[in-house]
Design an enzyme around this catalytic site. Structure first.
Site, PDB file in Angstrom:
ATOM      1  N   ARG A  39       0.871  -1.185   0.000  1.00  0.00           N
ATOM      2  CA  ARG A  39       0.000   0.000   0.000  1.00  0.00           C
ATOM      3  C   ARG A  39       0.898   1.221   0.000  1.00  0.00           C
ATOM      4  O   ARG A  39       1.530   1.548   0.990  1.00  0.00           O
ATOM      5  CB  ARG A  39      -0.891  -0.005   1.249  1.00  0.00           C
ATOM      6  N   GLU A 106      -5.050  -7.597  -6.051  1.00  0.00           N
ATOM      7  CA  GLU A 106      -3.744  -8.249  -6.200  1.00  0.00           C
ATOM      8  C   GLU A 106      -3.641  -9.452  -5.278  1.00  0.00           C
ATOM      9  O   GLU A 106      -3.225 -10.550  -5.692  1.00  0.00           O
ATOM     10  CB  GLU A 106      -2.621  -7.256  -5.859  1.00  0.00           C
TER      11      GLU A 106
END
Length: 1183
Positions: A39, A106
């Site tokens: 992230r 993902e």
């Protein structure tokens, strides 16, 4: 934290990866050795960047996606292929990882490949508890709750993957115990980068940072200064300018500043700077920071205008106007921290960790909520609670609710101390009384108390003491800590509650009213009556001593009326009142002794009042702006309002006994009149000529009189569910009228309507026919004839009708309904024939037309198609086969035309969808070459069809039992499909169909009560894809029904079974765009050839050997050489090429387009390109 090879190697070895490097290099199919998922917002600039460097230093090939922005909930083909061609995935699970849809997409793909292909997965738990990952606890629960609230279908799949990765053996990096420097900079990176970019701009010499006290202006300026000062010759950071000026004086502070800047002792004893010193400053390229400036003169006196070229001056202030007057070139508002950064900053001071411990998480959130993103508050509160017990924390929470935090309030009071007296009073009025009102209303009320109130409010906004919340209009908001500061100032006025200027606490107000402790000091009272513990009966003289009372507000958040008075008693009111809001007003009349001359707002909603105001013709009501007597069931009369010349709002909705309104035609300021549910009101109100919107629904009004023609500015007239039987023909003179709603009125004759009327609602009326004189060339965009016994619409064309059969025959000339967008004829049970349906109609609803047999459509080749097309023939069980074929043919034509438009305007983008619904259970084999007897289907893409690049598009047909569905708007059709390329890569897509436009006036949808199987034909622009050498396609279809009904309480979502499905594939060559655009009729534009046809036939049908230049020359063959040179196609920019694409698509439609009226709602194509298109097309058509 620094992460090197000495930490990476043990990590790899601990996961049995000793042969990792060798196996990776020997695998010919593996493009990357490691895929790194992270992230970016959490770790992209620190931990992950160090990890990436360490991996690369060991010689490992890493796929690192530098695009850390949110990419949506679909995984791109590039990322999917990168995962597929990697040996191992490292997942950095940080605090905000689960809030990113792209990260979860993902992760889901990675975990799928772990299970199916043996892909190796290594999680790193970065400042998060692995148990929170496994159990979806803490902040992760909040993130997934947010995703579920958006009703994303992938959430369950994401949750499963997230839980599974939490069970894997990984590396746990616990909270960093960094020093105070790191604590100060939480949440500042993005802001710092923004200011550094401003510094790099040549036109940004003076940069101003403004925001409320304690918001982090100084911290931000310091961080920017420390990073940028090395690029300048000299530098200086002058902190607390306003305070130092008070203590030192201007000359002393200027000497101190210039001495630091020039690195030598400077003493200037005069108001101005000497010429010699000016020359020295002119030769200096410097960066300086002036912190906490409250007067622009403080900037000028420092000599900043003499600094050399390229110098940068950063100024921080709580007052935006100071920066404007101080010559700031760019101003940046320092806003509060977001919730995540707030919790981290609080935790660094309360726990010396980036995240709170589990036992203190809920308490920490309460302190974060109180601070509302203020770094000062977070630091003060966190430091105070460090090492304290849980009991101490709970005690502090309760204390904050009542008294705030003294250290914080003391800092904030500095801003209050700099205000003038009027600004102080305005701030205290808003903080204590008017926090919930609109900016407009606050200005109107306060302007009757203070001169220059509007300017004062604006100054308070500039000084960051007030803010404007624009979410639901312009409403004044006050930061909770500033509100608490204002209330604390009022508390300090007196120990005696009755001697304070403003009262807001239910306990305090209760004491003052119950024991008549009020005094002349009280200026405002606000009370939520539901918060009083015991019922309170007011004494008639309770307000007699409150001679200065300007604001009185009694309301109830839960309809609990605990404030009572004897019905025969009249509670006296002070004449200084400006704002009177008394919900559930307990007596029949306002006191005769009360003079409303100062009154601005009068709100007695839900009260017992029977007559409002006196009949005095000379009553002074000049300040009155708003009257609200809604739901006053006993109100029979409103007295003379001639003196209320500034009245803007009169709300009488729900006044069931109201039989008489005063004459309002002289009240030229009146903007809003609400009379809904005034069942006893029978006379049409007399209104000022400039009145625009009038709602008279559910009234007893029986006639729209001839005097209606005086309302020349009327734009909307709603009379639904009223008793209107007759509408004067004079209504046709209202050129501004855009909406007329007569739904469910007992009117029997079709009204004469103005030419500019756009919406006409006639549902449920007794009208049986549309007269021959009806002007079909009007501006109507919506016509609703549902639930009528309409016989026919007579236009200047022959009407198809036989015998006594009641029919609606839509005219065959499209120009007669050239602007109609939505035609609603639901439950017209007499309708048998619907002919020549206009082709540019977006919405046609003919649900439940039980007698409808025949449907035909106008020739569709010559007209522009709308973007969204919904054709609903549900429950029309008498439709013959020819009509069903016509409907299907129209659906496929419209889908094909939308495919053409989408591909031709690929660069611009185009949003469109097609949704057809009719009874049946069969899918046409002629139209849909691929079919399945369930909800999924696999198909192969025709091989070698392409000439160069191209596009694929898919039209869908579904069969489903819609018996439990209440309305087609409640249906959500979903297609999840996957395209497989020749290189093995898979790309996943998701498309939804639903009606996202709100075209109904009713707040609730009518029940359609579907019955049995229906066929749905669907197309969406999302289903046009650029061909990436795809060879296979697989589809899965779902239908979700979102049910709610006014007939019975329903609020649920159910899956509807898809019984059959079919797919049609459109093949479009990229080289054929120009050739396609020449044939706007649709023939030869799209190759709809099935897989059985030869590749040569497909290419011959659509390809063209003409070059772009040849095509342009053909279009403008009559143009002169000079003109051809001017418009040389090969030399055109990409944007101009797009314009010519539009031109070629529309040139044959030019005559029809010229006939379109200006009132027709523009399509998305028109919205994007009309201004350019028309400027190009006009001269080119002439050529």
């Amino acid at each position: 934290m620094e992460l090197g090879c000495h930490t990476i190697y043990p990590l790899l070895q601990s996961h049995n990866l000793n042969s990792f490097m060798a196996s990776s290099s020997s695998s010919r199919q593996m493009k990357h050795q490691v895929f790194l998922s992270f992230r970016g917002e959490d770790t992209g600039l620190n931990f992950t960047s160090h990890l990436l460097k360490a991996l690369k230093d060991t010689g490992i090939n890493v796929f690192f996606d530098e695009d850390t922005l949110e990419k949506g909930d679909q995984l791109s083909l590039a990322l999917s292929q990168a995962i597929a061609t990697s040996n191992l995935s490292i997942i950095v699970l940080s605090v905000n990882y689960a809030s990113s849809k792209s990260c979860l997409a993902e992760l889901s793909d990675i975990m799928d490949r772990k299970d199916t292909e043996g892909h190796i997965v290594l999680p790193i738990f970065y400042h998060v508890d692995p148990s929170d990952v496994r159990n979806l606890g803490g902040r992760f629960k909040t993130s997934f709750d947010d995703h579920e609230s958006e009703k994303l279908d992938q959430v369950q799949q994401w949750q499963t993957a997230f839980v599974e990765v939490g069970k894997l053996k990984g590396w746990h990096i616990e909270g960093c115990k960094s020093g105070s420097a790191a604590e100060e900079l939480v949440g500042i990176d993005d802001k710092k980068r923004t200011i550094l970019r401003l510094i790099d701009q040549e036109d940004s010499r003076v940069i101003g940072l403004w925001g409320m006290g304690g918001i982090g202006k100084t911290t931000l300026a310091d961080a920017v200064y420390k990073e940028a000062f090395t690029k300048f010759e000299d530098h200086c950071f002058l902190q607390n300018v306003s305070q130092k000026l008070e203590k030192q004086g201007i000359e002393s502070l200027r000497n101190e500043f210039l001495s630091k800047l020039l690195n030598q002792k400077i003493h200037i004893g005069t108001p101005s700077i000497s010429f010699t010193l000016i020359e020295r400053l002119n030769n200096k390229r410097v960066i300086v920071v002036f912190d906490d400036v409250n007067d622009p003169d403080q900037i000028d006196c420092m000599g900043v205008k003499y600094f050399g070229d390229g110098s940068k001056i950063i100024i921080t202030s709580r007052d935006r106007q100071v920066l404007r007057n101080g010559g700031a070139d760019k101003m940046y508002e320092v806003k509060k921290l977001n919730e995540n950064d707030s919790l981290q900053l609080f935790s660094t001071f309360a726990f010396k960790l980036l995240n709170p411990s589990v036992d203190y998480r809920d308490l920490s959130n309460k302190f974060v909520e109180y601070a509302q993103g203020s770094p000062l508050a977070l630091k003060v509160l966190g430091s105070k609670l460090y090492t304290k017990t849980k009991k101490d924390w709970e005690s502090e929470v309760e204390k904050l609710k009542e008294y705030g935090q003294p250290k914080i309030l003391q800092i904030l009071k500095r801003s209050f101390g700099e205000l003038d007296e009027i600004e102080k009073n305005i701030f205290l009025d808003i903080a204590c009384i008017f926090k919930r009102v609109s900016k407009k209303e606050a200005e109107e009320v306060l302007s009757c108390c203070y001169k220059g109130a509007a300017c004062g409010i604006s100054n308070l906004i500039d000084k960051c003491l007030l803010d404007i919340d624009c979410k639901y209009g312009e409403y004044i908001s006050v930061h909770d800590m500033l509100e608490e500061m204002g209330k604390d100032i009022v508390r300090q006025e007196s120990k005696s509650i009755g001697m304070r200027s403003r009262l807001w606490s239910p306990e305090d107000v209760d004491k003052v009213l119950r024991y008549s402790k009020g005094s002349e000091s009280i200026e405002g009272i606000t009370l939520d009556m539901s918060q009083i513990k015991d019922k309170l009966r007011l004494h008639p003289s309770v307000f007699e001593n409150m001679l200065s009372l300007k604001y009185l507000e009694f309301y109830s958040c839960n309809f609990d009326k605990k404030l009572l008075a004897d019905e025969h008693d009249i509670v006296s009111l002070p004449n200084e009142l400006r704002y009177l809001r008394w919900s559930y007003y307990p007596v029949k009349y306002l006191p005769s002794s009360f003079n409303p001359k100062n009154l601005v707002v009068l709100n007695l909603s839900n009260g017992n009042i029977e007559q409002l105001l006196d009949d005095n013709d000379h009553q002074d009501l000049v300040n009155l702006r708003k009257i609200n007597v809604s739901q006053c069931k006993n109100l029979r009369k409103i007295a003379n309002l001639l003196g209320a010349i500034n009245l803007k709002t009169l709300d009488c909705s729900g006044c069931e006994s109201l039989v008489e309104l005063p004459c309002l035609n002289r009240l030229t300021s009146l903007e809003f009149l609400e009379l809904e549910e005034c069942y006893s009101l029978k006379e049409f109100p007399e209104l000022p000529n400039n009145f625009s919107d009038l709602s008279l629904q559910e009234t007893g009004i029986e006639e729209v009189p001839d005097s209606i023609d005086r309302l020349t500015s009327l734009e909307m007239l709603v009379l639904s569910n009223s008793m209107v039987k007759n509408v004067s023909s004079h209504i046709s003179k209202l050129e501004s009228l855009g909406l007329l709603d007569l739904s469910y009125c007992p009117i029997a004759e079709f009204p004469e309507i103005p030419r500019n009327l756009r919406v006409l609602e006639l549902r449920g009326t007794q009208i049986e026919e549309v007269p021959f004189c009806f002007d079909c060339q009007s501006s109507l965009t919506l016509l609703d004839l549902s639930y009528t016994s309409i016989q026919k619409i007579q236009c200047n064309m022959s009407i198809s009708s036989s015998g006594d059969i009641k029919t609606v025959d839509v005219p065959s000339s499209i120009t007669r309904f050239g602007n109609l967008v939505r035609l609603k004829m639901n439950y017209c049970n007499s309708l048998k024939l619907l002919s020549e349906v206009p082709p540019d109609l977006s919405y046609l609803e003919a649900h439940g037309c039980s007698s409808l047999e025949k449907v035909t459509f106008t020739d569709q080749n010559l007209f522009e198609l709308p973007d969204d097309i919904f054709m609903i023939f549900s429950n029309c069980f008498n439709l013959n086969q020819d009509s069903i074929d016509n409907i299907l043919e129209s659906a496929m034509f419209k889908a094909g035309a939308q495919v053409e438009t989408r591909t031709s305007l690929w660069e611009i983008g185009w949003e469109s969808q097609t949704f057809f619904c009719f009874p049946g259970n069969e899918i046409s084999a002629n139209k849909f070459e691929f079919q399945s007897l369930n909800s999924s289907i696999d198909l192969k893409i025709a091989p070698n069809w392409r000439v160069g690049g191209g596009f694929l598009a898919f039209a869908i047909c579904l069969v489903a039992d819609l018996t439990d569905c209440c309305h087609y708007k409640n249906l959500e059709c979903i297609c999840e499909y996957q395209l497989k390329a020749t290189d093995g890569g898979n790309e996943k897509f998701k498309t939804k169909w639903y009606d996202h436009e709100d075209g109904d006036l009713d707040s609730e949808l009518e029940d359609f009560e579907f019955m049995g199987d229906h066929v749905l034909v669907l197309f969406n622009d999302d289903m046009v894809k650029k061909d990436e050498d795809y060879v296979e396609a697989s589809f899965e279809f779902y239908i979700k029904g979102h049910y709610y009904s006014w007939k019975e309480v329903k609020d649920k979502t159910d899956d509807i079974e898809v019984k059959k499905c079919g797919v049609h594939v459109f093949y479009v060559d990229e080289d054929q765009f120009d050739e396609m655009s020449k044939d706007v009729s649709g023939e030869g534009q799209i190759d709809e050839t099935s897989n059985d046809e030869s590749d040569e036939d497909q290419i011959d049908e659509t390809s063209s050997e003409a070059s772009d230049e040849d095509q342009f020359d053909k279009t403008s063959s009559d143009a002169s050489d000079e003109d051809q040179e001017k418009f040389n196609f090969d030399e055109m920019s990409k944007d101009i090429r797009v314009v010519f694409d539009i031109f070629l698509l529309t040139v044959e439609l030019w005559p029809a387009m010229q006939q379109k009226t200006s009132s027709r709602p523009e399509s998305k194509l028109n919205q994007r390109s009309n201004s350019i298109l028309f400027s190009f097309v006009t001269p080119l058509v002439a050529l």
